[in-house]
Design a protein around this motif. Structure first.
Motif, PDB file in Angstrom:
ATOM      1  N   ALA A 277       0.917  -1.162  -0.002  1.00  0.00           N
ATOM      2  CA  ALA A 277       0.002  -0.135  -0.087  1.00  0.00           C
ATOM      3  C   ALA A 277       1.038   1.158  -0.052  1.00  0.00           C
ATOM      4  O   ALA A 277       0.460   2.377  -0.553  1.00  0.00           O
ATOM      5  N   ALA A 278       2.137   1.284   0.746  1.00  0.00           N
ATOM      6  CA  ALA A 278       3.005   2.345   0.703  1.00  0.00           C
ATOM      7  C   ALA A 278       3.428   2.485  -0.636  1.00  0.00           C
ATOM      8  O   ALA A 278       3.457   3.766  -1.170  1.00  0.00           O
ATOM      9  N   GLY A 279       3.839   1.600  -1.258  1.00  0.00           N
ATOM     10  CA  GLY A 279       4.317   1.605  -2.561  1.00  0.00           C
ATOM     11  C   GLY A 279       3.278   2.283  -3.649  1.00  0.00           C
ATOM     12  O   GLY A 279       3.731   3.015  -4.603  1.00  0.00           O
ATOM     13  N   ALA A 280       2.065   1.751  -3.526  1.00  0.00           N
ATOM     14  CA  ALA A 280       1.048   2.063  -4.456  1.00  0.00           C
ATOM     15  C   ALA A 280       0.878   3.702  -4.124  1.00  0.00           C
ATOM     16  O   ALA A 280       0.587   4.561  -5.153  1.00  0.00           O
ATOM     17  N   LEU A 281       0.753   4.033  -3.092  1.00  0.00           N
ATOM     18  CA  LEU A 281       0.587   5.514  -2.522  1.00  0.00           C
ATOM     19  C   LEU A 281       1.750   6.415  -3.206  1.00  0.00           C
ATOM     20  O   LEU A 281       1.272   7.526  -3.678  1.00  0.00           O
ATOM     21  N   ARG A 282       2.933   6.172  -3.168  1.00  0.00           N
ATOM     22  CA  ARG A 282       4.077   6.591  -3.995  1.00  0.00           C
ATOM     23  C   ARG A 282       3.849   6.752  -5.430  1.00  0.00           C
ATOM     24  O   ARG A 282       3.891   7.783  -5.999  1.00  0.00           O
TER      25      ARG A 282
ATOM     26  N   ARG B 294       2.006  10.255  -9.942  1.00  0.00           N
ATOM     27  CA  ARG B 294       1.206  10.382 -11.300  1.00  0.00           C
ATOM     28  C   ARG B 294       0.141  11.682 -11.003  1.00  0.00           C
ATOM     29  O   ARG B 294      -0.184  11.968 -12.111  1.00  0.00           O
ATOM     30  N   TYR B 295      -0.471  11.679  -9.970  1.00  0.00           N
ATOM     31  CA  TYR B 295      -1.431  12.645  -9.550  1.00  0.00           C
ATOM     32  C   TYR B 295      -0.455  14.252  -9.738  1.00  0.00           C
ATOM     33  O   TYR B 295      -1.016  15.108 -10.480  1.00  0.00           O
ATOM     34  N   ARG B 296       0.701  14.205  -9.087  1.00  0.00           N
ATOM     35  CA  ARG B 296       1.416  15.411  -9.263  1.00  0.00           C
ATOM     36  C   ARG B 296       1.663  15.734 -10.872  1.00  0.00           C
ATOM     37  O   ARG B 296       1.903  16.929 -11.226  1.00  0.00           O
TER      38      ARG B 296
END
Length: 465
Positions: A398-403, A408-410
């Motif tokens: 989950a931490a990797g997915a958040l990074r 991608r969002y930025r």
């Protein structure tokens, strides 16, 4: 006289026949053979109980909290007072088997008339010592004393049960408190991350780069995380108050030691002997309650037998009307046997037999509960460890997915909803991992408790040999 002797003989014959009858059998499946005595197991060679098992977690603060609880917990004080009461009852029952001595000094005052008709006043006193002793030929008092002794030991087992429960509650409560502290820290860290995400979303909305939808989503997620902080603080305060009650103090802050992830998980060796269950104080209590009920049954049956007592007294008569003191003494005995009591003694014996059967069933139930609790604790240690390992992997993913979602969002490649979902997944995984680690440590506490206070290296070595 002949009729009275005949009735007495018939009564004695009936009493002997009743007492010589078969002993009531215990319920089927309930063993009345007790395991080795509790004190023998405690002091026996090669089987010492680890009295400080809570030190295995490696936290000196936890050790200090346990010491404070054992010194000031009110429940333990009540249990200790009950032990003292039972010991006093045992001494009273034992005193019934000893002779009794009573001293008296009756005085008299009266008038005497001489042969010449001259009245005079005389004073007298008769100091004496009276002794009585119940021979207890059939063991009524002896069995009652043994029952009181067993009951006192049962109360000691109850006290040790309370002691073990208090230590386990302090250890489990401290582990839960450290887990709540970690939950609070995660909530604050997450709130800081949500605050930064809200700042970025507001700046992007103000510049017209994104719509107000993302701003409202970021604000809603921030508020949802914000409420986790006071919720965790409330749980921490309640846990501190619960620990304060165990420590016998007013509600207040509890000192902290090692964080949750640094508490040691004691190793559980293979081949723990089932004899360790005999160290459980609740099993010892049930065993001694069974012994007490059995001895009470013997005492009730012995009450149907004749009661033989010896009495004697010696004294001296002192009076102004006598030229010299007069010594007096008496020795006698008594034999009392119930002729007709309407079935009272038989009913008392039947009630004692029923109580003995109840104690036998309770002992069997306590043994079965002990086996179930040990099996549950072993399964909890194994499965909670597996669950914590899986949740650690989930948290890393989950931490990797958040990074990735944040990058991608930025960079403008994805919508804010992807980052939002990744943040929620990470928070859920972190909280679940914290709880799993706490549950794993609590399972070790439960395992120590179910084994009556841990085990020693000699115990495992004896099984392997």
């Amino acid at each position: 006289m002949k009729l009275g002797a005949l009735l007495l003989g018939l009564a004695l014959a009936q009493t002997l026949a009743a007492c010589a009858g078969p002993r009531p059998a215990p319920p089927q499946g309930a063993s009345v053979v007790p395991p080795p005595a509790w004190r023998t197991v405690l002091d026996g060679p090669g089987a010492p109980i680890r009295a400080d098992w809570w030190t295995a977690f490696g936290d000196p603060v936890l050790v200090n909290l346990v010491a404070r609880a054992l010194a000031a917990n009110p429940d333990l004080g009540v249990a200790a007072a009950r032990v003292e009461e039972a010991r006093a009852a045992e001494r009273l029952a034992r005193a019934q088997r000893t002779p009794t001595l009573n001293a008296g000094l009756p005085t008299t005052e009266g008038q005497t008339v001489s042969p010449f008709g001259t009245p005079s006043t005389a004073f007298g006193a008769q100091p004496s010592i009276t002794a009585s002793y119940d021979l207890d030929l059939f063991g009524r008092l002896r069995q009652a004393s043994a029952a009181a002794r067993a009951q006192a030991l049962a109360n000691e087992g109850a006290r040790d049960t309370v002691r073990l429960a208090i230590v386990s509650s302090v250890a489990s409560g401290y582990i839960q408190l450290r887990a709540l502290d970690l939950r609070l820290a995660v909530a604050r860290e997450t709130l800081a991350a949500r605050s930064e995400a809200l700042r970025i979303a507001r700046r992007r909305a103000e510049t017209g780069y994104t719509s107000n939808l993302e701003l409202r989503q970021a604000e809603g997620e921030y508020r949802a995380t914000e409420q986790l902080v006071p919720q965790a603080q409330l749980l921490v305060a309640r846990q501190e108050n619960a620990l304060s009650l165990l420590l016998g103090t007013s509600p207040g802050p509890i000192p902290r030691g090692l964080p949750l992830d640094r508490l040691l998980a004691p190793a559980v060796p293979d081949g723990l002997p089932a004899d360790l269950l005999r160290r459980r104080p609740d099993l010892f209590q049930a065993e001694q309650a069974l012994v007490a009920a059995d001895r009470s049954l013997d005492s009730a049956r012995a009450a149907m037998m004749p009661n033989v007592a010896l009495t004697g007294s010696a004294g001296v008569v002192l009076s102004t009307a006598l030229a010299n003191p007069i010594g007096v003494f008496s020795i006698g005995g008594s034999v009392l046997s119930p002729l007709f009591d309407g079935g009272r003694l038989r009913a008392q014996a039947d009630a004692a037999a029923a109580r003995r059967d109840q104690a036998a069933w309770s002992y069997q139930r306590a043994a079965l509960i002990a086996f179930r609790e040990v099996d549950d604790s072993l399964a909890s240690v194994l499965r909670s460890g597996q669950q914590a390992t899986a949740l650690a992997g989930q948290r890393a993913a989950a931490a990797g997915a958040l990074r990735i979602a944040s990058n991608r969002y930025r960079a403008g490649y994805s919508a804010y909803i992807e980052q939002l979902d990744a943040q929620r997944a990470l928070l859920t995984a972190e909280l679940a991992l914290i709880q799993a680690r706490a549950d794993r440590l609590a399972a070790y506490v439960s395992l120590y408790q179910t084994f009556g206070g841990g085990w020693a290296r000699e115990d495992v070595g004896a099984v392997r040999r």
